[in-house]
Each structure stands twice: as C-alpha cells, then as structure tokens.
Design a protein around this motif. Structure first.
Motif, PDB file in Angstrom:
ATOM      1  N   MET A   1      -8.204   2.901  -6.373  1.00  0.00           N
ATOM      2  CA  MET A   1      -9.557   2.363  -6.192  1.00  0.00           C
ATOM      3  C   MET A   1      -9.664   0.967  -6.814  1.00  0.00           C
ATOM      4  O   MET A   1     -10.229   0.052  -6.224  1.00  0.00           O
ATOM      5  N   ILE A   2      -9.091   0.826  -8.016  1.00  0.00           N
ATOM      6  CA  ILE A   2      -9.106  -0.478  -8.686  1.00  0.00           C
ATOM      7  C   ILE A   2      -8.303  -1.483  -7.868  1.00  0.00           C
ATOM      8  O   ILE A   2      -8.732  -2.628  -7.670  1.00  0.00           O
ATOM      9  N   ARG A   3      -7.120  -1.051  -7.371  1.00  0.00           N
ATOM     10  CA  ARG A   3      -6.277  -1.928  -6.552  1.00  0.00           C
ATOM     11  C   ARG A   3      -7.060  -2.425  -5.330  1.00  0.00           C
ATOM     12  O   ARG A   3      -7.072  -3.614  -5.020  1.00  0.00           O
ATOM     13  N   SER A   4      -7.721  -1.510  -4.664  1.00  0.00           N
ATOM     14  CA  SER A   4      -8.490  -1.857  -3.468  1.00  0.00           C
ATOM     15  C   SER A   4      -9.589  -2.864  -3.805  1.00  0.00           C
ATOM     16  O   SER A   4      -9.805  -3.832  -3.073  1.00  0.00           O
TER      17      SER A   4
ATOM     18  N   TYR B   1      -3.309 -10.464  -4.974  1.00  0.00           N
ATOM     19  CA  TYR B   1      -2.825  -9.280  -5.699  1.00  0.00           C
ATOM     20  C   TYR B   1      -2.232  -8.201  -4.793  1.00  0.00           C
ATOM     21  O   TYR B   1      -1.813  -7.150  -5.280  1.00  0.00           O
ATOM     22  N   GLU B   2      -2.124  -8.438  -3.478  1.00  0.00           N
ATOM     23  CA  GLU B   2      -1.635  -7.420  -2.542  1.00  0.00           C
ATOM     24  C   GLU B   2      -0.268  -6.865  -2.913  1.00  0.00           C
ATOM     25  O   GLU B   2      -0.034  -5.664  -2.818  1.00  0.00           O
ATOM     26  N   ASP B   3       0.656  -7.712  -3.326  1.00  0.00           N
ATOM     27  CA  ASP B   3       2.011  -7.244  -3.614  1.00  0.00           C
ATOM     28  C   ASP B   3       2.281  -7.068  -5.111  1.00  0.00           C
ATOM     29  O   ASP B   3       3.420  -6.949  -5.532  1.00  0.00           O
ATOM     30  N   LYS B   4       1.224  -6.999  -5.906  1.00  0.00           N
ATOM     31  CA  LYS B   4       1.389  -6.873  -7.356  1.00  0.00           C
ATOM     32  C   LYS B   4       1.501  -5.402  -7.753  1.00  0.00           C
ATOM     33  O   LYS B   4       0.980  -4.515  -7.079  1.00  0.00           O
ATOM     34  N   ASP B   5       2.198  -5.152  -8.873  1.00  0.00           N
ATOM     35  CA  ASP B   5       2.353  -3.774  -9.341  1.00  0.00           C
ATOM     36  C   ASP B   5       1.093  -3.302 -10.078  1.00  0.00           C
ATOM     37  O   ASP B   5       0.158  -4.078 -10.296  1.00  0.00           O
ATOM     38  N   ASP B   6       1.081  -2.027 -10.433  1.00  0.00           N
ATOM     39  CA  ASP B   6      -0.107  -1.427 -11.054  1.00  0.00           C
ATOM     40  C   ASP B   6      -0.502  -2.135 -12.350  1.00  0.00           C
ATOM     41  O   ASP B   6      -1.694  -2.305 -12.632  1.00  0.00           O
ATOM     42  N   PHE B   7       0.477  -2.536 -13.142  1.00  0.00           N
ATOM     43  CA  PHE B   7       0.162  -3.199 -14.400  1.00  0.00           C
ATOM     44  C   PHE B   7      -0.527  -4.548 -14.172  1.00  0.00           C
ATOM     45  O   PHE B   7      -1.473  -4.900 -14.876  1.00  0.00           O
TER      46      PHE B   7
ATOM     47  N   ALA C   1      -5.509  -7.634 -14.087  1.00  0.00           N
ATOM     48  CA  ALA C   1      -6.531  -8.407 -13.377  1.00  0.00           C
ATOM     49  C   ALA C   1      -7.900  -7.746 -13.527  1.00  0.00           C
ATOM     50  O   ALA C   1      -8.917  -8.425 -13.727  1.00  0.00           O
ATOM     51  N   ALA C   2      -7.929  -6.412 -13.446  1.00  0.00           N
ATOM     52  CA  ALA C   2      -9.189  -5.685 -13.605  1.00  0.00           C
ATOM     53  C   ALA C   2      -9.734  -5.877 -15.019  1.00  0.00           C
ATOM     54  O   ALA C   2     -10.943  -6.060 -15.215  1.00  0.00           O
ATOM     55  N   GLN C   3      -8.856  -5.850 -16.013  1.00  0.00           N
ATOM     56  CA  GLN C   3      -9.280  -6.061 -17.412  1.00  0.00           C
ATOM     57  C   GLN C   3      -9.846  -7.466 -17.576  1.00  0.00           C
ATOM     58  O   GLN C   3     -10.896  -7.647 -18.218  1.00  0.00           O
ATOM     59  N   ASN C   4      -9.172  -8.458 -17.014  1.00  0.00           N
ATOM     60  CA  ASN C   4      -9.669  -9.843 -17.103  1.00  0.00           C
ATOM     61  C   ASN C   4     -11.036  -9.968 -16.436  1.00  0.00           C
ATOM     62  O   ASN C   4     -11.936 -10.625 -16.964  1.00  0.00           O
ATOM     63  N   LEU C   5     -11.188  -9.331 -15.280  1.00  0.00           N
ATOM     64  CA  LEU C   5     -12.466  -9.359 -14.570  1.00  0.00           C
ATOM     65  C   LEU C   5     -13.552  -8.689 -15.400  1.00  0.00           C
ATOM     66  O   LEU C   5     -14.672  -9.195 -15.505  1.00  0.00           O
ATOM     67  N   SER C   6     -13.208  -7.575 -16.018  1.00  0.00           N
ATOM     68  CA  SER C   6     -14.162  -6.864 -16.865  1.00  0.00           C
ATOM     69  C   SER C   6     -14.611  -7.731 -18.043  1.00  0.00           C
ATOM     70  O   SER C   6     -15.805  -7.780 -18.382  1.00  0.00           O
TER      71      SER C   6
END
Length: 104
Positions: free
Chosen positions: A5-8, A17-23, A28-33
């Motif tokens: 869900m976070i990836r999407s 970020y399409e080809d980026k790994d989970d980390f 990126a989600a942490q930075n956005l947060s």
C-alpha cells in the motif's frame, strides 16, 4: 500488504520509485511523513500568528506597508512609551516619511 500500500502511494506521487526496493520505499515514506509534520507545525505557527494579528487589529492596531502600528493619544515620555511598546513585544517608531505622518 502494508508495504504494498505504501509502495503504491509513493509511486503514485513519484514514478521514480517504481524500481526501488522496500527499504527505499519506506525511506521515502518516512521522509514524506517528516515533511508533512513540518508543514503541520508551520501551519500551526501561521494560525498562531494570524490570531495575534487579528487580536491586534481588533484592539485598534492598523496595518501600513506590511507593518502594524498602534497610535495612541497617551501623554507619556518617550522612555515610558518605549517601555509600553516593549511590553507589547513591539518597538516605538520614529515617523520618517510623509506617508507615515499621514497615517498618524
């Protein structure tokens, strides 16, 4: 499922970020947060400043050239007036232009 869900969400914001790994996605989600928290804090500060400005305007202050002025008819010495201004978190002004004089 949560990471997907976070990836999407992150990819929906930036296809980089399409080809980026989970980390990398979670980073990126942490930075956005963190950015969202910074914006929320900034929004709170703007609200606080707006409340102060509205309160000052309701108390008789005037806006001129992006500054707030309070003009009184009090008969104080310059030092007493300055002290009163400083108690309000402001400064006693010196009128230097014709436009300011008209305001006064």
């Amino acid at each position: 499922m949560g990471v997907e869900m976070i990836r999407s969400f992150i990819i929906g914001l930036d296809s980089y970020y399409e080809d980026k790994d989970d980390f990398q996605i979670l980073d990126a989600a942490q930075n956005l947060s963190e950015k969202m928290k910074d914006f929320a804090d900034l929004n709170d500060e703007i609200k606080r400043v707006n409340e102060v400005i509205i309160g000052n305007l309701q108390a008789g202050w005037m806006i001129y050239n992006r500054n707030l002025y309070l003009i009184t008819r009090d008969k104080n010495t310059w030092w007493e007036s300055r002290r009163e201004c400083q108690k309000e978190g402001s400064e006693l002004v010196s009128i230097e232009t014709q436009e300011e004089q008209i305001l006064a």
